[in-house]
Design a protein around this motif. Structure first.
Motif, PDB file in Angstrom:
ATOM      1  N   GLU A 199       2.526  17.271  -3.864  1.00 28.31           N
ATOM      2  CA  GLU A 199       1.124  16.889  -3.787  1.00 28.31           C
ATOM      3  C   GLU A 199       0.897  15.554  -4.471  1.00 28.31           C
ATOM      4  N   GLU A 200       0.143  14.667  -3.815  1.00 24.76           N
ATOM      5  CA  GLU A 200      -0.199  13.387  -4.421  1.00 24.76           C
ATOM      6  C   GLU A 200      -1.433  12.817  -3.751  1.00 24.76           C
ATOM      7  N   ASP A 201      -2.281  12.187  -4.550  1.00 27.12           N
ATOM      8  CA  ASP A 201      -3.443  11.472  -4.029  1.00 27.12           C
ATOM      9  C   ASP A 201      -4.299  12.361  -3.122  1.00 27.12           C
ATOM     10  N   VAL A 236      10.099  14.733  -2.625  1.00 30.23           N
ATOM     11  CA  VAL A 236       8.910  15.484  -3.029  1.00 30.23           C
ATOM     12  C   VAL A 236       8.140  14.672  -4.064  1.00 30.23           C
ATOM     13  N   HIS A 237       6.822  14.615  -3.902  1.00 39.55           N
ATOM     14  CA  HIS A 237       5.980  13.969  -4.917  1.00 39.55           C
ATOM     15  C   HIS A 237       5.828  14.910  -6.106  1.00 39.55           C
ATOM     16  N   GLY A 238       5.921  14.375  -7.297  1.00 40.28           N
ATOM     17  CA  GLY A 238       5.739  15.192  -8.495  1.00 40.28           C
ATOM     18  C   GLY A 238       7.069  15.465  -9.171  1.00 40.28           C
ATOM     19  N   MET A 242      12.038   1.914  -4.222  1.00 42.41           N
ATOM     20  CA  MET A 242      11.915   3.277  -4.720  1.00 42.41           C
ATOM     21  C   MET A 242      10.538   3.479  -5.328  1.00 42.41           C
ATOM     22  N   ASN A 243       9.793   4.432  -4.771  1.00 45.12           N
ATOM     23  CA  ASN A 243       8.421   4.665  -5.228  1.00 45.12           C
ATOM     24  C   ASN A 243       8.390   5.561  -6.461  1.00 45.12           C
ATOM     25  N   ILE A 244       7.572   5.151  -7.407  1.00 48.26           N
ATOM     26  CA  ILE A 244       7.454   5.903  -8.655  1.00 48.26           C
ATOM     27  C   ILE A 244       5.976   6.041  -9.007  1.00 48.26           C
ATOM     28  N   PHE A 288      12.541   5.061  -0.675  1.00 48.56           N
ATOM     29  CA  PHE A 288      12.735   6.352  -1.347  1.00 48.56           C
ATOM     30  C   PHE A 288      11.384   6.772  -1.930  1.00 48.56           C
ATOM     31  N   HIS A 289      10.738   7.778  -1.311  1.00 51.49           N
ATOM     32  CA  HIS A 289       9.476   8.298  -1.867  1.00 51.49           C
ATOM     33  C   HIS A 289       9.775   9.398  -2.874  1.00 51.49           C
ATOM     34  N   GLY A 290       8.820   9.644  -3.762  1.00 51.23           N
ATOM     35  CA  GLY A 290       8.989  10.726  -4.732  1.00 51.23           C
ATOM     36  C   GLY A 290      10.162  10.471  -5.657  1.00 51.23           C
ATOM     37  N   GLY A 291      10.293   9.241  -6.140  1.00 54.03           N
ATOM     38  CA  GLY A 291      11.431   8.878  -6.991  1.00 54.03           C
ATOM     39  C   GLY A 291      11.422   9.568  -8.348  1.00 54.03           C
ATOM     40  N   THR A 296       0.856  -1.186   0.000  1.00 50.18           N
ATOM     41  CA  THR A 296       0.000   0.000   0.000  1.00 50.18           C
ATOM     42  C   THR A 296       0.890   1.234   0.000  1.00 50.18           C
ATOM     43  N   ASP A 297       0.297   2.356  -0.371  1.00 49.87           N
ATOM     44  CA  ASP A 297       1.026   3.623  -0.348  1.00 49.87           C
ATOM     45  C   ASP A 297       0.743   4.310   0.997  1.00 49.87           C
ATOM     46  N   HIS A 298       1.072   5.589   1.095  1.00 53.99           N
ATOM     47  CA  HIS A 298       0.881   6.358   2.331  1.00 53.99           C
ATOM     48  C   HIS A 298      -0.468   6.080   3.000  1.00 53.99           C
ATOM     49  N   CYS A 299      -0.449   6.015   4.339  1.00 56.30           N
ATOM     50  CA  CYS A 299      -1.709   5.940   5.076  1.00 56.30           C
ATOM     51  C   CYS A 299      -1.620   6.842   6.292  1.00 56.30           C
TER      52      CYS A 299
HETATM   53 ZN    ZN Z   1       5.073   8.670  -1.517  1.00 59.78          ZN
END
Ligand code: ZN
Length: 334
Positions: A168-170, A213-215, A274-276, A252-255, A105-108
């Motif tokens: 910003e994401e989701d 950073v997301h984006g 690594m999240n993409i 690693f978020h915001g890859g 799952t992603d962020h919660c």
């Molecule tokens: Zn993330």
């Protein structure tokens, strides 16, 4: 690849073996956000081409989209049902791609816990269902099977997020967050490491923020400091007095949009996931956009194209054509 890691969905000890293997061999497994069977399949196609493994990531919003935006989402019902449906899709088809696949799952955030609780309940229901099937068909091996199914279904991996991922994401906007919160301190990671290590059979990764950073933004807007991860490993190694130089498994978020140099330096510090999302979102769209541009004259009406006013265009506007172009482009990018 470790012998315990087989094609299909990987859980429990095999998952731990796989993550340790990634750390030892200094690679990170891509954790890719998905929103439909098309993007799920593109992930597995990419893994098949590259020799796997891959993590298929469901965000709360992605799960809801899989259920359908018109579905009743009271108490997160659609977020839960869609995420479960996506996970079941992966369970059915992953083996056919011949690669190990991890469901994640992603962020919660706290307010979203009902979504996660719903997923945990679905996990338990499926456990009971599985045990019932085992009892029916394999009475002789009941004990053995119960324990196997149990370890497969309840051995979850926890990703602990520290600090804040910017951007910003989701539907979560962290663009104005205080910049100090984008960088985690080694002491904070140690606190989490110490607490979670005390849980019997606990498996966890740490998503420590290092300016992520997301984006995707124009160069100069994001300042990644993967050295934070290197310093944290040193700090925790000292605390533990252990032999390993990399006691922590980092995420690693915001890859998307990161430089190869930063990615490599982060992986050297023990990043194993690594999240993409943003880059593969673009790739999917770009594939469909190119398809549309290339076949523009065949996509303006059901009948009539440069080959004649009575020529049908069905094979061009069949949604599978444009979706497939998106899948191929996303798989190539991955
Ligand atoms: Zn993330």
């Amino acid at each position: 690849m470790p012998a315990s890691v087989k094609p299909g969905v990987v859980t429990g000890q095999a998952l731990v073996d796989l993550l340790n293997y990634a750390k030892e061999n200094e690679f990170a497994i891509p954790g890719v956000n998905v929103v439909a069977s098309s993007s799920i399949n593109a992930c597995m196609e990419a893994a098949k081409k590259a020799g796997g493994p891959i993590m298929v990531t469901f965000s709360r919003g992605g799960g809801q989209f899989i259920a359908g935006k018109a579905a009743d989402n009271s108490d997160d019902a659609a977020c839960i049902a869609g995420t479960v449906a996506g996970a079941l899709h992966v369970r059915q088809v992953a083996k056919l791609y011949g690669v190990p696949v991890i469901l994640h799952t992603d962020h919660c955030q706290k307010a979203w816990l009902p979504w996660f609780d719903g997923l945990m309940e679905a996990n338990e229901e499926s456990l009971e269902e599985n045990i019932a099937i085992c009892k029916k068909h394999m009475a002789d091996f009941k004990k053995k099977f119960e324990s196997e199914v149990l370890s497969q279904l309840v051995d979850l991996l926890l990703e602990m997020e520290l600090g804040v991922t910017g951007g910003e994401e989701d539907g979560v906007d962290n663009t104005d967050v205080d910049s100090s919160r984008l960088y985690t301190q080694p002491e904070e990671v140690w606190q989490v490491y110490e607490t979670l290590s005390a849980v019997p059979n606990g498996k966890f990764t740490v998503a420590a923020a290092f300016g992520n950073v997301h984006g995707v933004y124009a160069p100069g807007n994001v300042s990644l400091k993967p050295v934070i991860l290197h310093n944290t490993q040193k700090y925790i190694k000292e605390k533990l007095g252990c032999d390993s130089d990399k006691p922590v498994s980092f995420v690693f978020h915001g890859g998307s949009g990161s430089s190869l140099e930063d990615i490599r330096y982060a992986i050297e510090a023990g990043v194993i996931k690594m999240n993409i999302d943003t880059d593969t979102q673009w790739a999917f769209w770009d594939g469909m956009n190119e398809y549309q541009k290339k076949n523009k004259d065949y996509l303006q009406a059901q009948i009539g194209n440069p080959e004649g006013p009575e020529k049908p265009n069905k094979k061009y506007y069949d949604p599978r054509m444009s979706l497939r172009a998106g899948e191929e482009s996303m798989a190539d990018r991955l």
